[in-house]
Design a protein around this motif. Structure first.
Motif, short mmCIF file in Angstrom:
data_model
loop_
_atom_site.label_atom_id
_atom_site.label_comp_id
_atom_site.label_asym_id
_atom_site.label_seq_id
_atom_site.Cartn_x
_atom_site.Cartn_y
_atom_site.Cartn_z
N LYS A 58 30.35 -27.45 -32.12
CA LYS A 58 31.23 -27.36 -30.96
C LYS A 58 30.42 -26.91 -29.74
CE LYS A 58 35.43 -26.25 -33.57
NZ LYS A 58 36.48 -25.23 -33.78
N ARG A 59 29.48 -26.03 -29.98
CA ARG A 59 28.58 -25.58 -28.91
C ARG A 59 27.82 -26.78 -28.35
NH1 ARG A 59 23.07 -24.54 -29.74
NH2 ARG A 59 23.49 -24.81 -31.97
N LYS A 60 27.63 -26.78 -27.03
CA LYS A 60 26.88 -27.87 -26.40
C LYS A 60 25.55 -27.35 -25.87
CE LYS A 60 30.81 -30.79 -25.23
NZ LYS A 60 31.54 -31.51 -24.15
N VAL A 61 24.59 -28.27 -25.75
CA VAL A 61 23.23 -27.87 -25.40
C VAL A 61 22.62 -28.84 -24.39
CG1 VAL A 61 22.82 -26.79 -27.64
CG2 VAL A 61 22.22 -29.19 -27.29
N ALA A 62 21.51 -28.42 -23.80
CA ALA A 62 20.67 -29.28 -22.95
C ALA A 62 19.26 -28.71 -23.01
CB ALA A 62 21.18 -29.31 -21.52
N TRP A 63 18.27 -29.57 -22.75
CA TRP A 63 16.85 -29.19 -22.91
C TRP A 63 16.07 -29.70 -21.70
CZ3 TRP A 63 13.34 -26.19 -24.62
CH2 TRP A 63 12.03 -26.61 -24.94
N TYR A 64 15.38 -28.80 -20.99
CA TYR A 64 14.65 -29.12 -19.77
C TYR A 64 13.22 -28.60 -19.87
CZ TYR A 64 18.93 -30.49 -17.36
OH TYR A 64 20.08 -31.14 -16.98
N GLY A 65 12.32 -29.18 -19.04
CA GLY A 65 10.95 -28.70 -19.06
C GLY A 65 10.08 -29.29 -17.97
N ASP A 66 8.85 -28.74 -17.85
CA ASP A 66 7.86 -29.24 -16.91
C ASP A 66 7.49 -30.69 -17.21
OD1 ASP A 66 7.80 -26.73 -15.80
OD2 ASP A 66 5.81 -26.20 -16.53
N LYS A 67 7.49 -31.02 -18.51
CA LYS A 67 7.17 -32.36 -18.99
C LYS A 67 8.27 -32.77 -19.99
CE LYS A 67 2.18 -31.35 -18.84
NZ LYS A 67 0.94 -31.26 -19.66
N PRO A 68 8.33 -34.04 -20.38
CA PRO A 68 9.33 -34.45 -21.38
C PRO A 68 8.96 -33.98 -22.78
CG PRO A 68 8.00 -36.33 -20.74
CD PRO A 68 7.61 -35.20 -19.82
N PHE A 69 8.85 -32.65 -22.93
CA PHE A 69 8.46 -32.05 -24.21
C PHE A 69 9.46 -32.42 -25.31
CE2 PHE A 69 6.85 -28.68 -21.22
CZ PHE A 69 5.49 -28.84 -21.49
N ASP A 70 8.94 -32.67 -26.50
CA ASP A 70 9.78 -32.75 -27.69
C ASP A 70 9.95 -31.35 -28.25
OD1 ASP A 70 10.14 -35.49 -27.63
OD2 ASP A 70 8.45 -35.91 -28.96
N TYR A 71 11.17 -31.05 -28.69
CA TYR A 71 11.45 -29.75 -29.30
C TYR A 71 12.33 -29.99 -30.52
CZ TYR A 71 12.90 -24.84 -29.68
OH TYR A 71 13.14 -23.57 -30.12
N THR A 72 11.86 -29.53 -31.68
CA THR A 72 12.57 -29.77 -32.93
C THR A 72 13.03 -28.45 -33.53
OG1 THR A 72 11.25 -31.74 -33.39
CG2 THR A 72 12.44 -30.76 -35.24
#
Length: 203
Positions: free
Chosen positions: A61-75
């Motif tokens: 239900k929680r929503k997220v977003a991911w930002y960075g200096d570069k299009p980093f992958d985060y797993t």
């Protein structure tokens, strides 16, 4: 009470051992915090989080977003995200976090909890992409929520209440020795937005 006038000691380490957690309290006037809250709520492309646990695909239900200096992958939780470029609001908050904590960050994971019935279980932020023992700066906007740390060995717990417009930083060996969580509560009926600025190691 005006949270901005409630003074806390940002040099205090809230952990008794094996790590460093500093809480700055509300670091801006309520009106400014309200503006950031509305801007983030309305302009971030929030998406439901998808995690894979015990062979099952779970949509939170929680929503997220991911930002960075570069299009980093985060797993994490066997799910990979690619970072979006900074918005003006996120860039300003990143600058504030870097100034107050005397650290640098290159990415940010955002969480939107719609009410107290959404939270996060015990976990550590120690994914392989993250800088080892790197600082994590956490902004809170919206609902005040309890935040709890638990030592992995002694099981000792430390509780804080994170205010609207506040900043907390975790650093040193915190992620190695401590778990943390955002407990569920039926008492909170409004959303909370959490921003965790962190450092991804480029490979």
């Amino acid at each position: 009470m005006d949270l901005f006038t409630h003074q806390v000691d940002p040099s205090k380490n809230w952990l008794p051992m094996d790590g460093v957690v500093q809480y700055f309290g509300a670091i801006m006037p309520k009106e400014e915090a309200d503006q950031y809250y509305q801007t983030l709520l309305e302009n971030i492309p929030w998406e439901q989080d998808v995690v894979h646990m015990f062979g099952k695909r779970i949509v939170t239900k929680r929503k997220v977003a991911w930002y960075g200096d570069k299009p980093f992958d985060y797993t994490y939780s066997n799910s990979t995200k690619k970072a979006l470029p900074w918005t003006p609001a996120l860039q300003k908050l990143k600058d504030i976090a870097e100034t107050l904590t005397n650290e640098t960050y290159n990415s940010c994971l955002l969480n939107l909890y719609h009410s107290g019935e959404e939270g996060m279980g015990w976990h550590t932020d120690n994914e392989k992409e993250l800088k080892e023992q790197g600082a994590i700066a956490s902004f809170s906007f919206g609902a005040d929520r309890k935040f709890v740390f638990k030592h992995k060995t002694t099981k000792e717990k430390v509780e804080l209440f994170l205010d609207h417009g506040s900043l907390l930083v975790m650093k040193g060996a915190t992620q190695t020795h401590w778990l943390h969580r955002l407990p569920l509560t039926k008492k909170v009926l409004v959303p909370r937005i959490n921003l965790t600025f962190r450092t991804i190691i480029s490979v």
